[in-house]
Motif scaffolding. Sequence first.
Motif, short mmCIF file in Angstrom:
data_model
loop_
_atom_site.label_atom_id
_atom_site.label_comp_id
_atom_site.label_asym_id
_atom_site.label_seq_id
_atom_site.Cartn_x
_atom_site.Cartn_y
_atom_site.Cartn_z
N GLY A 1 0.95 -1.40 -0.09
CA GLY A 1 0.01 -0.19 0.02
C GLY A 1 0.82 1.14 -0.05
O GLY A 1 1.76 1.54 -0.85
N LEU A 2 0.70 2.22 1.05
CA LEU A 2 1.39 3.49 1.03
C LEU A 2 2.77 2.96 1.79
O LEU A 2 3.75 3.95 1.80
CB LEU A 2 0.72 4.24 2.04
CG LEU A 2 -0.58 4.87 1.37
CD1 LEU A 2 -1.12 6.11 2.20
CD2 LEU A 2 -0.56 5.27 0.06
N ARG A 3 3.06 1.95 2.17
CA ARG A 3 4.44 1.53 2.87
C ARG A 3 4.65 2.43 4.02
O ARG A 3 5.73 3.04 3.89
CB ARG A 3 5.56 1.41 1.77
CG ARG A 3 5.31 0.33 0.80
CD ARG A 3 6.56 0.04 0.20
NE ARG A 3 7.47 -0.61 0.96
CZ ARG A 3 8.95 -0.42 1.05
NH1 ARG A 3 9.24 0.88 0.80
NH2 ARG A 3 9.55 -0.96 1.88
N LEU A 4 3.76 2.46 4.77
CA LEU A 4 4.18 3.20 6.00
C LEU A 4 4.91 2.33 7.06
O LEU A 4 4.92 1.47 6.99
CB LEU A 4 2.66 3.52 6.90
CG LEU A 4 1.85 4.40 5.79
CD1 LEU A 4 0.54 4.69 6.73
CD2 LEU A 4 2.19 5.53 5.36
N SER A 5 5.67 3.30 8.02
CA SER A 5 6.44 2.46 9.04
C SER A 5 5.36 1.85 9.95
O SER A 5 4.32 2.25 10.19
CB SER A 5 7.05 3.70 9.94
OG SER A 5 6.25 4.30 10.68
N TYR A 6 5.74 0.59 10.32
CA TYR A 6 5.06 0.03 11.29
C TYR A 6 4.62 0.57 12.46
O TYR A 6 3.58 0.44 13.09
CB TYR A 6 5.93 -1.48 11.72
CG TYR A 6 5.90 -2.40 10.61
CD1 TYR A 6 5.56 -2.21 9.32
CD2 TYR A 6 6.25 -3.87 10.86
CE1 TYR A 6 5.36 -3.17 8.16
CE2 TYR A 6 6.12 -4.77 9.89
CZ TYR A 6 5.83 -4.49 8.56
OH TYR A 6 5.80 -5.42 7.54
N ALA A 7 5.36 1.58 13.02
CA ALA A 7 5.17 2.38 14.25
C ALA A 7 3.98 3.27 14.03
O ALA A 7 2.80 3.27 14.78
CB ALA A 7 6.16 3.23 14.52
N THR A 8 3.85 3.95 12.76
CA THR A 8 2.57 4.60 12.36
C THR A 8 1.38 3.82 12.15
O THR A 8 0.10 4.26 12.65
CB THR A 8 2.80 5.50 11.10
OG1 THR A 8 3.93 6.53 11.49
CG2 THR A 8 1.57 6.46 10.54
N LEU A 9 1.55 2.75 11.30
CA LEU A 9 0.14 1.47 11.29
C LEU A 9 -0.24 1.20 12.78
O LEU A 9 -1.19 0.93 12.96
CB LEU A 9 0.75 0.47 10.31
CG LEU A 9 1.06 0.87 8.89
CD1 LEU A 9 1.58 -0.33 8.21
CD2 LEU A 9 -0.36 1.09 8.20
N GLY A 10 0.96 0.83 13.77
CA GLY A 10 0.36 0.45 14.89
C GLY A 10 -0.58 1.40 15.70
O GLY A 10 -1.35 1.08 16.13
#
Length: 447
Positions: free
Chosen positions: A177-186
């Motif tokens: 998808g947007l390949r966000l950092s896992y911290a932001t997704l979390g």
Amino acid sequence: MDWENLLSLKRQGDKLKRLRKEQDETRLGFEVDYDRIIFSSAFRSLQDKTQVIPLSNTDFVHTRLTHSLEVSVVGRSLGRVAGKKIIEKHPYLKEVHGYQYNDFGAIVAGAALAHDIGNPPFGHSGEKAIGEFFVNGMGSKYQSVLTEKEFQDLVDFEGNANGFRLLSKSKEGVEGGLRLSYATLGAFMKYPKESLPKKPSKHIADKKFGFFQSDKENFVEIAEELGLISTGKGGAVSFSRHPLTYLVEAADDICYTIIDFEDGINLGLISEDYALEYLIKLVKDNINTKKYNSLAFKEDRLSYLRALAISTLITDAVDVFVQNEEAILNGNFGVSLLDKSKYEAQVTDIISLSVDKVYRSQEVIEKEIAGYKIISDILEVYTQALLRHREGKASNYDKLMIRTLPQLYRNTEASVYEILLNTCCYVASLSDRSAVHIHNKIMGKQL
């Protein structure tokens, strides 16, 4: 849970670990998340989606886009203030790993910016309208060919789960998808569980669900990488919240409490004198009476009280967060930060007045009723066309309707569940006016 894992810079598809101390300070990974969200087409569609008043013709009223921008600003402040205190308490985060207090602000701001990105048109009634189509509408006939959890995904269609899908689902040629950092997704994952069982506990993380069955594997991978605590029983997938989710939630709670209230005032649904009295009760410990009395116009007095109320609630929410850090890290903090606020009574009074005067106003009710009909009709036409095509029974009308769909939503070779869910996600992607426009075409009212 520990902060080093929770602040992961990893993105889907990464082969090597991303270290904070090796980050380019002029283009920090968490800030890249914010940029990717704000330039996405899903975020742009929020400019014509309802926050409170559907299809409003006044400039005073907030859309999902303006609301999301405001929540991200409040979230950034919450994250920075909380981050400063967390790093002071755990200096190794800075000394060993290189984290700065602004990192917390960037993570919370990014997740807050995206918090409504998966919501359908017509406000929360849009979610209910999609679910109603599968409970009592034409969609109920599909229950027999779906698993219990797949069907629950549809009857309780959840904007948070759709948001996770939009942010993280791979498409052809676009991994992650947007390949966000896992911290932001979390931090975005407000309800880290699947659709069943419903509300297995009174913990706020179990109030709704945060991912569809089709996205379960991806969700679990992110949760495990972040070190979220598994809370599911009997094979159910459920995790504790990412601690920064509480700050994202607080930013949203603060904005809709104060700013939806302000919308009600600007629309004339709430008396200005009455409203000022409510806000003064909230900020009475911090108000500069001399400055307030020097303001000649009501709009300036309202603006001053709004800014002071938001600042007051930010400070209080951070205090609650820091005081309960251990319980939050252990997954044992079961309510929102504002539920533990010393201003909880004043916030409750403001929300109650907004519910009575704004959310249940005649204008809102009438437009939500229209939204139910619009969403139901669009779902009926497209699900029928796609599934008939899957069975080789498509009519000429069905084929024409499929051709009006964006390419992403035309797949008729997937499972029945994927086709139904994909169609729901298409409807959820529509702005209020786009949904009205498509409905008019389907009904033959517009050429």
